[in-house]
Design a protein around this motif. Sequence first.
Motif, PDB file in Angstrom:
ATOM      1  N   PRO A  38      13.372   7.346 -20.141  1.00  0.00           N
ATOM      2  CA  PRO A  38      14.447   6.246 -19.228  1.00  0.00           C
ATOM      3  C   PRO A  38      15.251   7.287 -18.056  1.00  0.00           C
ATOM      4  CG  PRO A  38      15.459   6.176 -21.447  1.00  0.00           C
ATOM      5  CD  PRO A  38      14.219   6.725 -21.463  1.00  0.00           C
ATOM      6  N   PRO A  39      15.349   6.701 -17.444  1.00  0.00           N
ATOM      7  CA  PRO A  39      16.408   7.930 -16.816  1.00  0.00           C
ATOM      8  C   PRO A  39      17.881   7.080 -15.934  1.00  0.00           C
ATOM      9  CG  PRO A  39      14.218   6.788 -14.571  1.00  0.00           C
ATOM     10  CD  PRO A  39      14.194   5.920 -15.589  1.00  0.00           C
ATOM     11  N   MET A  40      18.156   8.719 -16.236  1.00  0.00           N
ATOM     12  CA  MET A  40      19.695   8.746 -16.561  1.00  0.00           C
ATOM     13  C   MET A  40      21.096   8.729 -15.626  1.00  0.00           C
ATOM     14  SD  MET A  40      19.926   7.596 -20.282  1.00  0.00           S
ATOM     15  CE  MET A  40      21.019   7.761 -19.977  1.00  0.00           C
ATOM     16  N   TYR A  41      21.573   8.155 -15.512  1.00  0.00           N
ATOM     17  CA  TYR A  41      22.366   8.179 -14.076  1.00  0.00           C
ATOM     18  C   TYR A  41      23.664   8.220 -14.753  1.00  0.00           C
ATOM     19  CZ  TYR A  41      18.689   6.891 -11.339  1.00  0.00           C
ATOM     20  OH  TYR A  41      17.583   7.032  -9.932  1.00  0.00           O
ATOM     21  N   ALA A  42      24.736   9.850 -14.019  1.00  0.00           N
ATOM     22  CA  ALA A  42      26.397   9.327 -14.804  1.00  0.00           C
ATOM     23  C   ALA A  42      26.830   9.044 -13.655  1.00  0.00           C
ATOM     24  CB  ALA A  42      26.116  11.143 -14.244  1.00  0.00           C
ATOM     25  N   ILE A  86      30.807  16.150 -12.110  1.00  0.00           N
ATOM     26  CA  ILE A  86      28.614  16.496 -12.272  1.00  0.00           C
ATOM     27  C   ILE A  86      28.127  15.897 -10.860  1.00  0.00           C
ATOM     28  CG2 ILE A  86      27.347  15.418 -13.571  1.00  0.00           C
ATOM     29  CD1 ILE A  86      29.021  16.897 -15.307  1.00  0.00           C
ATOM     30  N   VAL A  87      29.116  14.985 -10.325  1.00  0.00           N
ATOM     31  CA  VAL A  87      28.200  14.035  -9.338  1.00  0.00           C
ATOM     32  C   VAL A  87      27.904  15.445  -8.119  1.00  0.00           C
ATOM     33  CG1 VAL A  87      28.177  13.083  -7.028  1.00  0.00           C
ATOM     34  CG2 VAL A  87      28.911  11.619  -9.458  1.00  0.00           C
ATOM     35  N   GLY A 124      16.806  10.663 -13.383  1.00  0.00           N
ATOM     36  CA  GLY A 124      17.613  10.330 -13.390  1.00  0.00           C
ATOM     37  C   GLY A 124      18.795  10.911 -11.835  1.00  0.00           C
ATOM     38  N   GLY A 125      20.252  10.882 -12.563  1.00  0.00           N
ATOM     39  CA  GLY A 125      20.822  11.587 -10.845  1.00  0.00           C
ATOM     40  C   GLY A 125      22.130  11.299 -11.239  1.00  0.00           C
ATOM     41  N   ALA A 126      23.399  10.948 -10.537  1.00  0.00           N
ATOM     42  CA  ALA A 126      24.852  10.796  -9.965  1.00  0.00           C
ATOM     43  C   ALA A 126      24.886  10.545  -8.697  1.00  0.00           C
ATOM     44  CB  ALA A 126      25.313  12.451 -10.780  1.00  0.00           C
TER      45      ALA A 126
END
Length: 396
Positions: free
Chosen positions: A264-268, A277-278, A321-323
């Motif tokens: 699963p794509p994880m997004y911070a 982190i971003v 995923g992304g941030a």
Amino acid sequence: METTAAFRGLTCTECGEAFDAEDAPHRCPDCGGILDATYDYDAIDLTREELESRPFTGMWRYEELLPFTRASCVTMDEGATALVEAPDLADSLGVGRVLIKDEGRNPTGTFKDRGHAVAVTAAVQHGATDIALPSAGNAGQSASAYAARAGLASHVFLPSRSPFVNKAMVNVHGGDMTVVEGRIDDASERYKSEMEGEDWYSTATFETPYRHEGKKTMLYEIIEQLDWEVPDAILYPTGGGVGLIGMHKAATEFRELGLIDELPPMYAAQASGCAPIVKAFEEGNDRHEPWEVPDTICGGIEIPNPGASPLILDAIRESGGGAVATDDDDILDSAVAVAQQTGVEMGATCGAAASGAWELADRGEFDEDDTIVLMNTGAGNKEDDILRSHLMGLGF
């Protein structure tokens, strides 16, 4: 130590050296890197049918994928939290489904209980009499509760801005609390100085190898609760990133065992006033740079120098995923909107997951048939004063 059959010990995420769990209870003794629990997955025979046959009563139903046995664990039946459908949020985001993983239903009201159930079990098995950690608030409350459960003394170092409920409950659980003027970094420095000369077992973030092991069980539950369908995005309010790293590890384990086919794509999700982190993600860096002037009301994710940033960045990139960062007002508005549209009492800090989802939706990140999971890592009453003050500021 009373470990599970497949548990093989600890491996350093920096240098790759392997250690016996009895010999290396905290950071890597060679390079100081973060240690991670390792397992012989070939020795684990776990099927969907076997898991479905077990009562959905707590995180220790995944005993084979945890370091310690159910019989030896320090537990208060943490885990098995609800995954709440939020159709109104799905409509506003323009996606097929939105679900809220409501970790506020754990014993002390946060997902920190999953991590401390395993970390305090480790402390007991190492013969500790005292545990210690710095905390922004919730982890300290959880630590004192699980220490009390295990008959251990606890030493908690909190910044002065920690919520009142956390300070009160550390006292109620019998913890030795030190309140340090300033922010989490100041509490961490005091903790380090007090640890010198003391034989206290640390349950601090990523000093213990075991907190992310407990938190990874959130992902196992989400997948089962979705009838083995992998969500299209999981948004996690990110400070130190323990839960995000744990959940990504859990997904790779389920894939290794053939229980799912993809990650699963994880997004911070972070606050724009403290988003190391971003920034690192957007600049394509493998490690963060410390955030010089942190400024957010969301104390739980105001972590200007997350030591596990390489693992966080690896997780969001490997998973596809992304941030995303949003302003405090958007975060608080989102926590209120979730409460008013779904009834779920989302913590003020956890509103970052919801506001991040709205921001990503505005960017066109999601498709109309996507399933999105928002992590409510703590109950709304943890920070009810922040949410109420926000509403009053808006004239309500």
